[in-house]
Design a protein around this motif. Structure first.
Motif, short mmCIF file in Angstrom:
data_model
loop_
_atom_site.label_atom_id
_atom_site.label_comp_id
_atom_site.label_asym_id
_atom_site.label_seq_id
_atom_site.Cartn_x
_atom_site.Cartn_y
_atom_site.Cartn_z
N LYS A 177 0.83 -1.21 0.00
CA LYS A 177 0.00 0.00 0.00
C LYS A 177 0.86 1.26 0.00
N LYS A 178 1.92 1.25 0.79
CA LYS A 178 2.81 2.41 0.87
C LYS A 178 3.50 2.68 -0.46
N LYS A 179 3.83 1.61 -1.18
CA LYS A 179 4.53 1.75 -2.46
C LYS A 179 3.56 1.94 -3.63
N GLY A 180 2.27 1.96 -3.36
CA GLY A 180 1.29 2.11 -4.42
C GLY A 180 0.93 0.81 -5.10
N GLY A 181 1.34 -0.31 -4.50
CA GLY A 181 1.01 -1.62 -5.05
C GLY A 181 2.19 -2.55 -5.03
N GLY A 182 1.91 -3.85 -5.23
CA GLY A 182 3.01 -4.81 -5.26
C GLY A 182 2.51 -6.24 -5.29
N ARG A 183 3.44 -7.13 -5.57
CA ARG A 183 3.17 -8.56 -5.60
C ARG A 183 3.87 -9.21 -4.42
N ILE A 184 3.11 -9.91 -3.58
CA ILE A 184 3.66 -10.59 -2.42
C ILE A 184 4.00 -12.02 -2.84
N MET A 185 5.29 -12.32 -2.86
CA MET A 185 5.76 -13.63 -3.30
C MET A 185 5.85 -14.55 -2.08
N VAL A 186 5.20 -15.72 -2.19
CA VAL A 186 5.19 -16.69 -1.09
C VAL A 186 5.98 -17.92 -1.54
N PRO A 187 7.18 -18.14 -1.00
CA PRO A 187 8.00 -19.29 -1.42
C PRO A 187 7.38 -20.61 -0.97
N ALA A 242 3.98 -23.98 -2.15
CA ALA A 242 3.54 -23.08 -1.08
C ALA A 242 2.10 -23.41 -0.70
N LYS A 243 1.83 -23.43 0.58
CA LYS A 243 0.46 -23.68 1.05
C LYS A 243 0.15 -22.74 2.21
N LEU A 244 -0.99 -22.07 2.10
CA LEU A 244 -1.52 -21.28 3.20
C LEU A 244 -2.55 -22.13 3.94
N VAL A 245 -2.38 -22.28 5.24
CA VAL A 245 -3.32 -23.04 6.06
C VAL A 245 -3.86 -22.08 7.13
N PHE A 246 -5.16 -21.84 7.11
CA PHE A 246 -5.75 -20.86 8.00
C PHE A 246 -6.10 -21.48 9.36
N GLY A 247 -5.91 -20.67 10.39
CA GLY A 247 -6.20 -21.12 11.75
C GLY A 247 -7.68 -21.29 11.99
N THR A 248 -8.01 -21.96 13.09
CA THR A 248 -9.40 -22.35 13.35
C THR A 248 -10.04 -21.63 14.53
N ASN A 249 -9.35 -20.65 15.14
CA ASN A 249 -9.94 -19.90 16.25
C ASN A 249 -10.85 -18.81 15.69
N PRO A 250 -12.16 -18.89 15.92
CA PRO A 250 -13.07 -17.89 15.32
C PRO A 250 -12.75 -16.47 15.74
N ASP A 251 -12.24 -16.28 16.96
CA ASP A 251 -11.96 -14.93 17.43
C ASP A 251 -10.94 -14.21 16.57
N HIS A 252 -10.10 -14.97 15.89
CA HIS A 252 -9.08 -14.36 15.03
C HIS A 252 -9.68 -13.72 13.78
N TYR A 253 -10.96 -14.01 13.49
CA TYR A 253 -11.61 -13.48 12.29
C TYR A 253 -12.59 -12.35 12.62
N LEU A 254 -12.39 -11.76 13.78
CA LEU A 254 -13.13 -10.58 14.21
C LEU A 254 -12.18 -9.39 14.22
N PRO A 255 -12.67 -8.15 14.13
CA PRO A 255 -14.08 -7.76 14.17
C PRO A 255 -14.83 -8.16 12.91
N ALA A 256 -16.15 -8.17 13.05
CA ALA A 256 -17.02 -8.50 11.91
C ALA A 256 -16.85 -7.45 10.81
N VAL A 257 -17.00 -7.90 9.57
CA VAL A 257 -16.84 -7.02 8.41
C VAL A 257 -18.12 -7.03 7.57
N PRO A 258 -18.30 -6.02 6.72
CA PRO A 258 -19.44 -6.05 5.80
C PRO A 258 -19.30 -7.22 4.83
N THR A 259 -20.32 -8.00 4.70
CA THR A 259 -20.29 -9.15 3.81
C THR A 259 -21.73 -9.51 3.44
#
Length: 457
Positions: free
Chosen positions: A75-85, A109-126
């Motif tokens: 965001k600071k650089k005005g955009g970019g690609r995040i490379m995940v090895p 590369a694999k992203l594995v998301f955590g299972t604690n619901p509290d980590h996905y708060l605060p609630a967002v518009p959806t």
């Protein structure tokens, strides 16, 4: 009208209609005009390695802070690609994408998301099943962003089986509450779910976004819907592989969205492969943004249903093209258009061309009375064109149309349809202007046999 285990060959003289002409354009001309408006996002040349922000692909380190830092740097650089090895990256919380940002997952590369619901708060518009509200954040979430991408040969694992997916049996009260809020017009700001509620979040959601690319990645184990395009436009999804077997694990759910190209996809979903939606009931009718200009081609269907439109489609769905697709395995239904008299809206100008399925339960099923419920807002279903569509077996039914007594399904055209075997060949109620050209259900009958005549004496 029902026929059982018979072969059918109808020939119609309505050739011009079957060509699917609409507003003076042929089907292919109309499709090509839409394709001109679907272009890849303009992505920044800046690159950032996730590991430079503290991430470790060791299957133990929480990489959520690293993603937050990398996105802030973009965001600071005005955009970019995040490379995940290559590596396994635990992410205990949502990734919130911003404009001009891409996530590129290297092979391995694999992203594995955590299972604690509290980590996905605060609630967002959806939105949840066609109703706007505030809820737990989708695991990857972009809101009011543009020029965004998720690419690469890596894997996104929602870890739903061990987490949010377990809420399916607990969701009914909140599901009903959300629908009551929809019907009674409760302001969206007051529709607060999240903590203490049990509506599962989507794995990936783009909300009020434009210029989107999802390409190459494998997506699996979603908590709920897998990829949700909500009030978004100019979207390309290409070469994605799904392995998503939890409840309601649709592949792509375009909703109130337009100008979408979905191509070269390997579906493998416990639910719909592509489910085109446009809001539920009163809210959908008031929002009045149809889902339109959607092209699905060169893909392999596998899962519950191939193409679905509905049932949340109250703002209307139009200009959907399914072309040159086949199957990667079993589907319960091939083409499934569904609404009921709670919805209203319309389904029109749907084109299915050069598509092959293997064994299904129902080949083509069009219904205005989904779940046998609803009243007051019948859906207008018309102008559906199927040409060169083949099925090996339909164990229950071949072609089904169920209109509504006060709003018949109309102008449904079947051309060059082949179903090798099925239970009930045709079942049409409250349907009109149904046109056949070269339709064979069962074994095709060719030259009639000669009379077996024995002379009398």
């Amino acid at each position: 009208m029902k026929f059982y285990n018979i072969a059918i060959l109808f020939v119609s003289c309505f050739v011009a209609c079957i060509n699917g002409r609409s507003q003076g354009l042929t089907r292919t001309e109309k499709r090509d005009e839409i394709l001109k408006n679907i272009v890849p996002p303009k992505l920044s040349p800046n690159t950032f390695r996730l590991t430079d922000f503290g991430a470790r692909g060791d299957s133990m380190t929480n990489c959520k802070p690293a993603f937050d830092k990398a996105i802030a740097a973009c965001k600071k650089k005005g955009g970019g690609r995040i490379m995940v090895p290559s590596g396994i990256y635990i992410v205990n919380g949502p990734i919130h994408m911003v404009s001009n940002t891409a996530i590129d997952l290297a092979k391995g590369a694999k992203l594995v998301f955590g299972t604690n619901p509290d980590h996905y708060l605060p609630a967002v518009p959806t939105s949840w099943e066609g109703t706007f509200l505030y809820n737990y954040s989708p695991l990857i979430y972009a809101y009011q962003a543009e020029n965004i991408a998720i690419t690469g040969e890596g894997t996104i694992d929602g870890n739903g089986k061990e987490g949010f997916a377990k809420w399916y049996d607990l969701q009914k009260p909140d599901q009903q509450l959300s629908r009551e809020m929809n019907h009674s017009g409760v302001p969206v700001s007051q529709r607060q779910f999240g903590k203490g509620h049990y509506l599962r979040p989507q794995l990936i959601q783009f909300f009020e976004c434009k210029n989107i690319l999802v390409e190459g990645v494998t997506i699996q184990n979603s908590p709920f819907w897998t990829v949700h395009f909500l009030k978004s436009e100019n979207i390309i999804a290409r070469k994605v592989k799904f392995n998503a077997f939890n409840k309601n694990n649709d592949g792509f759910d375009p909703e109130y969205s337009r100008n979408i190209l979905i191509e070269d996809i390997d579906f493998n979903n416990a639910d719909d492969n592509v489910a085109v939606k446009a809001g539920r009931d009163q809210e959908g009718r008031l929002t009045a943004i149809p889902s339109e200009n959607i092209i699905i081609r060169n893909s392999r269907f596998k899962g519950l249903h191939g193409l679905v439109i509905g049932s949340e489609m109250s703002a209307g769905v139009q200009n959907v093209f399914v072309e040159n697709c086949t199957y990667g395995g079993y589907c319960k239904r091939g083409i499934y258009l569904k609404s009921n008299p709670d919805r209203g809206g319309f389904i029109r100008d749907i084109y299915v061309n050069d598509v092959t399925f293997g064994e299904v339960e129902d080949a083509v099923f069009i219904t205005s009375f989904y779940h046998g419920e609803g009243k007051g807002y019948e859906t207008d279903i018309r102008n559906v064109y199927l040409d060169n569509v083949k099925f090996t077996t339909a164990t229950n039914a071949g072609l089904v149309i169920q209109g509504y007594p006060t709003k018949k399904v109309s102008n449904i055209q079947f051309s060059n349809i082949k179903i090798d075997s099925c239970g009930t060949a045709i079942s049409f109620t409250n349907a009109e202007q149904v046109i056949f050209s070269n339709v064979v259900i069962g074994k095709e009958i060719t030259v009639p046999s000669a009379a077996n005549h024995t002379p009398s004496h």
